[in-house]
Scaffold this motif. Sequence first.
Motif, mmCIF file in Angstrom:
data_model
loop_
_atom_site.group_PDB
_atom_site.id
_atom_site.type_symbol
_atom_site.label_atom_id
_atom_site.label_comp_id
_atom_site.label_asym_id
_atom_site.label_seq_id
_atom_site.Cartn_x
_atom_site.Cartn_y
_atom_site.Cartn_z
ATOM 1 N N MET A 156 0.901 -1.235 0.005
ATOM 2 C CA MET A 156 0.011 0.051 0.032
ATOM 3 C C MET A 156 0.896 1.172 -0.131
ATOM 4 S SD MET A 156 -3.248 -1.029 2.433
ATOM 5 C CE MET A 156 -3.969 0.501 2.378
ATOM 6 N N TYR A 157 0.616 2.060 -0.894
ATOM 7 C CA TYR A 157 1.085 3.491 -0.896
ATOM 8 C C TYR A 157 0.156 4.521 -1.569
ATOM 9 C CZ TYR A 157 1.464 1.943 -5.641
ATOM 10 O OH TYR A 157 1.202 1.444 -6.833
ATOM 11 N N LEU A 158 0.300 5.674 -1.122
ATOM 12 C CA LEU A 158 -0.459 6.953 -1.582
ATOM 13 C C LEU A 158 -2.167 6.793 -1.246
ATOM 14 C CD1 LEU A 158 0.830 7.423 -5.269
ATOM 15 C CD2 LEU A 158 1.397 8.512 -3.297
ATOM 16 N N PHE A 159 -2.347 5.997 -0.309
ATOM 17 C CA PHE A 159 -3.624 5.553 0.120
ATOM 18 C C PHE A 159 -4.127 6.780 0.930
ATOM 19 C CE2 PHE A 159 -6.656 3.971 3.279
ATOM 20 C CZ PHE A 159 -7.515 3.347 2.459
ATOM 21 N N GLU A 160 -3.301 7.424 1.930
ATOM 22 C CA GLU A 160 -3.694 8.409 2.582
ATOM 23 C C GLU A 160 -4.221 9.803 1.703
ATOM 24 O OE1 GLU A 160 -0.934 6.971 3.469
ATOM 25 O OE2 GLU A 160 -2.091 5.989 5.143
ATOM 26 N N GLU A 161 -3.362 9.972 0.628
ATOM 27 C CA GLU A 161 -3.486 11.061 -0.122
ATOM 28 C C GLU A 161 -4.856 10.965 -1.005
ATOM 29 O OE1 GLU A 161 0.646 12.401 -2.707
ATOM 30 O OE2 GLU A 161 -0.895 11.240 -3.908
ATOM 31 N N ILE A 162 -5.200 9.795 -1.470
ATOM 32 C CA ILE A 162 -6.353 9.636 -2.124
ATOM 33 C C ILE A 162 -7.496 9.560 -1.418
ATOM 34 C CG2 ILE A 162 -7.676 8.060 -3.685
ATOM 35 C CD1 ILE A 162 -4.867 8.899 -4.817
ATOM 36 N N THR A 163 -7.267 9.250 0.027
ATOM 37 C CA THR A 163 -8.404 9.355 0.815
ATOM 38 C C THR A 163 -8.706 10.907 1.320
ATOM 39 O OG1 THR A 163 -7.668 7.467 1.986
ATOM 40 C CG2 THR A 163 -9.194 8.468 3.307
#
Length: 239
Positions: A154-161
Amino acid sequence: MLIFPKPQKYKAKVIEKQQLTKTVYLAKYQLLSPDTINFIAGQTMMITVAPGIFRAMSIASPPQEKTIITSVQDTAPGGPGSKWMTALKVGDDLELMAPLGRFVVDHDSPRKKVFVATGTGIAPFRSMLFDETDLRIPNEPISFYWGLRHKEDMYLFEEITIIDKLRDNLVFYFTLSQPPENEWDGLKGHVTGLVMSYEKDLINCDYYLCGNKKMILEMQEKLTAIGVPKDQLKFDPFY
Ligand SMILES: Cc1cc2nc3c(=O)[nH]c(=O)nc-3n(C[C@H](O)[C@H](O)[C@H](O)COP(=O)(O)OP(=O)(O)OC[C@H]3O[C@@H](n4cnc5c(N)ncnc54)[C@H](O)[C@@H]3O)c2cc1C
């Protein structure tokens, strides 16, 4: 009608390199000559990774960022492009050709947009989702499906959230195809299955598909089988 900017050769310098997972890197390139770029969210660049060897990379930053472009690259394939990225250091020079490709959103279409990504197929959608032009278009509904294999991928998940929270027109579905047992209460399985079960009006959507060919072919087969016209499907297969 969309006018695609003419591709040009650029000299650039690496100004940031972040390792996001074991194999995925985010890199930022400062454009030197020419020092600005015009492109449409979703377009790609062609990076010279060795003499006479080029690799396509989606521009992951939005078009409002005209002097620095970002890529999100998986080095798992292990070929010349991966070796180039693994060895890349802040301060290195590079050459690229951009903007290329036509994987861009048709904002004139009245239909809902369904974005589907696997792995680093997130890259063009990151640009599209950060695109301020797109943010200003009110009530353009978008579903964004993103699939990765493992939790540790998992990566960039917080950004998309965060974007998901900012936009009232976006629904973000994130799934793991091989989640850890008893340690994952999110969505499970492949994006293809999720799209087919979560979208209520499959016929009346425009589909933007990016990532591995297997997913793209499966989506195409499933959607055309239920009568979705081929011109409602746009895709950018990475491999
Ligand atoms: C339009 C376009 C945009 C692209 N944008 C991106 C991007 O934003 N980010 C990104 O990571 N890649 C992107 N790619 C893929 C990228 O161009 C390279 O193919 C990839 O980096 C592998 O290059 P390589 O030289 O390391 O391996 P190669 O020697 O080219 O390939 C080695 C093997 O790995 C397979 N392979 C290629 N990519 C993957 C992958 N991601 N996962 C598993 N197997 C793979 C190939 O089919 C081949 O069998 C894009 C491709 C296209 C066509």
